[in-house]
Each structure stands twice: as C-alpha cells, then as structure tokens.
Design an enzyme around this catalytic site. Sequence first.
Site, PDB file in Angstrom:
ATOM      1  N   ASN A  90      -2.234 -12.243   0.099  1.00 40.41           N
ATOM      2  CA  ASN A  90      -3.286 -11.264   0.334  1.00 40.41           C
ATOM      3  C   ASN A  90      -3.541 -10.996   1.817  1.00 40.41           C
ATOM      4  O   ASN A  90      -3.993  -9.909   2.176  1.00 40.41           O
ATOM      5  CB  ASN A  90      -4.586 -11.758  -0.322  1.00 40.41           C
ATOM      6  CG  ASN A  90      -5.799 -10.995   0.171  1.00 40.41           C
ATOM      7  OD1 ASN A  90      -6.014  -9.845  -0.192  1.00 40.41           O
ATOM      8  ND2 ASN A  90      -6.606 -11.644   1.017  1.00 40.41           N
ATOM      9  N   TYR A 154       0.566  -0.251   9.647  1.00 41.53           N
ATOM     10  CA  TYR A 154       0.063  -0.663   8.341  1.00 41.53           C
ATOM     11  C   TYR A 154       0.928  -0.071   7.224  1.00 41.53           C
ATOM     12  O   TYR A 154       1.332  -0.776   6.288  1.00 41.53           O
ATOM     13  CB  TYR A 154      -1.387  -0.221   8.182  1.00 41.53           C
ATOM     14  CG  TYR A 154      -2.032  -0.691   6.899  1.00 41.53           C
ATOM     15  CD1 TYR A 154      -2.451  -2.012   6.759  1.00 41.53           C
ATOM     16  CD2 TYR A 154      -2.222   0.181   5.830  1.00 41.53           C
ATOM     17  CE1 TYR A 154      -3.042  -2.450   5.586  1.00 41.53           C
ATOM     18  CE2 TYR A 154      -2.808  -0.242   4.664  1.00 41.53           C
ATOM     19  CZ  TYR A 154      -3.221  -1.561   4.539  1.00 41.53           C
ATOM     20  OH  TYR A 154      -3.797  -1.994   3.361  1.00 41.53           O
ATOM     21  N   LYS A 158       3.240  -2.167   4.519  1.00 41.15           N
ATOM     22  CA  LYS A 158       2.970  -2.150   3.083  1.00 41.15           C
ATOM     23  C   LYS A 158       4.152  -1.592   2.288  1.00 41.15           C
ATOM     24  O   LYS A 158       4.421  -2.033   1.168  1.00 41.15           O
ATOM     25  CB  LYS A 158       1.686  -1.364   2.798  1.00 41.15           C
ATOM     26  CG  LYS A 158       0.429  -2.063   3.297  1.00 41.15           C
ATOM     27  CD  LYS A 158       0.295  -3.475   2.715  1.00 41.15           C
ATOM     28  CE  LYS A 158      -0.951  -4.173   3.161  1.00 41.15           C
ATOM     29  NZ  LYS A 158      -1.105  -5.530   2.574  1.00 41.15           N
ATOM     30  N   THR A 189     -14.191  -3.674   2.336  1.00 37.83           N
ATOM     31  CA  THR A 189     -13.969  -4.859   3.164  1.00 37.83           C
ATOM     32  C   THR A 189     -14.243  -4.521   4.627  1.00 37.83           C
ATOM     33  O   THR A 189     -14.448  -3.360   4.986  1.00 37.83           O
ATOM     34  CB  THR A 189     -12.515  -5.353   3.039  1.00 37.83           C
ATOM     35  OG1 THR A 189     -11.640  -4.339   3.568  1.00 37.83           O
ATOM     36  CG2 THR A 189     -12.147  -5.638   1.583  1.00 37.83           C
TER      37      THR A 189
END
Length: 295
Positions: A90, A154, A158, A189
Amino acid sequence: MAPVASSPVRTAVVTGAARGLGAGLARELAARRMRVALLGREAQTLESVARSLPVETHVYEVDITDDTAMAKVADAVAEDLGPPSVVVANAGVAEGGPFVHSDPVTWRRVIEVNLVGSAITARVFLPGLLATRGHFLQIASTAAFGAAPMMSAYCASKAGVESFARSLRAEVAHEGVTVGIVYLHWTDTDMIKGVDDHAVLHELRAHMPAPARHVHSVEQVADWIARGIDRRSASVYAPPWLRLGQLARPLFPMAVTLLSRRTLPRLLRENPLEPTGLLGRGGRLEETELRHRDA
C-alpha cells in the site's frame, strides 16, 4: 463429541500503515481477526494505530525501498506472527507539477517508493505467501489507465505496479498464490488534501465529470478492498463503478490529451504551477528525510 478444530489465525502485512488507507485497511483486517504487521517510516504513528487494534499487532519501522532492511523485517514478521496469508503493498507517495520543472530527486523517489518498494515488498514476503498459499494485493490507481498531466511520476509508477502485479500473478498462480490489483480513485487521505492545496491540480480535478471527482472516505474504500481480499479478487475497484472504466480504457489517453490541450493553457496563465514536492503529511516527512540524506 470431539472438539471442533478452530481455524488458524492468519497474519496480514500492510505497508504504509501509519495513516490513511494503510491504517484503514489494518482496522478492516483486524476486524476479520487477522494478526497484523504494520510497516512504515513513522514508529510513533504506527504504534498509535497498533494500540487501536483488537488483535495481536507488531510494528516495524522500515524504508520499503531498502532491500536489506525489508528482508530483516520479513524474517521478524515470520518469527513474531508466522508466515503471512495476506500482504498489502500500500505504501505510496505522489508529487505534482510540470515534468520539465520537476526535481529529479523527488521524481525518482516517487518511482522508488511506489514501484520499487512494492516489488521489494513482494520479493521478501513471497516465501511466506508460498508457504500459506496466500494473497498479495497491490494498491494501484486509476492513474494506471488514465494518466493525468502534472502527475507524471505518480502515473508512471502506478502503471508500473499494475504491470508488475500482472506479471507476478502469472508467475505464481501454479503455486497457489493469488495476486490482486486495487484501482483507487479519489480517497480522503493526506495525499488528496495535498493535491487540493495546489490551484492547478485542484482545478484539473474540478474539470472531471461529477462522479469522477467525488472523494470517498478511507473507511468506505478500506471496506471495498477488504471484501476483495476476502474473495481473493484479481481486481478491486474503489469505487466499484470504476470497473466500467476498463471498457473505455483505450479512449482515455486521447480524451485526457484533448481536455488538457483545451484547459491547461488557461489554468497555467491564472495559476502558474511550481513543483509541489511530495504531497500529504507523509510525503512532507519523506521529503524532509530526503533532503537531510542528500545534504
């Protein structure tokens, strides 16, 4: 009458467990009576999460990009809690801004944590998963199939973890180990709050269709993911309607390019964008350590 044998207590490993989705997943897995190993960079915050869980929980402060340290943690988890039945990769960070102005150290760190760190997590815990015929869960993102401007590191990371997990799934299927991929969208988050602190990134999200910009609570997303773990699902979509996005996946690159070509020039004139650095509270702590390390 012979006593009924109780099912063995399973062990789950969660990286990036100090806050946000990692902590939420730890709570969901603990609710399923799994013992939990919490991995992350912030010992005190991890300890706080551990104290809130109703099961045996151990904390391991570690940089997931450190092969040697992670191997030692995997040995410690096996000794403390037994071989894992579930491992959730995670831990992740993000940064935003035009690639041409990006800081090489920060950009590289996103790749190292999100992609290399996930691979290291899989490598060190695979012997345990092979022993339990367990489940490895890779947290990916809609960024894997809908790459956005201003988030190049990012999105690259991913897309990379998605391909890594698919490759690993084919490699270990005959051993009884299953590999799942989670496609996350906007989750409440620190990282998302960090995006909204920057004008152009906030505006880019605001230009998405209404359902696509909705932010889901950590609790809801953790529940969706935990249900996927229960079923050992190959793919988990959070929210579930994202499954439909796979059907339109070939169209996303063209749609993103057309939207960006029309929208970005105006947004950049109104709000010149500087590199954001690593987003969220965890990202800021990570960046501080990076700077100290490179000083």
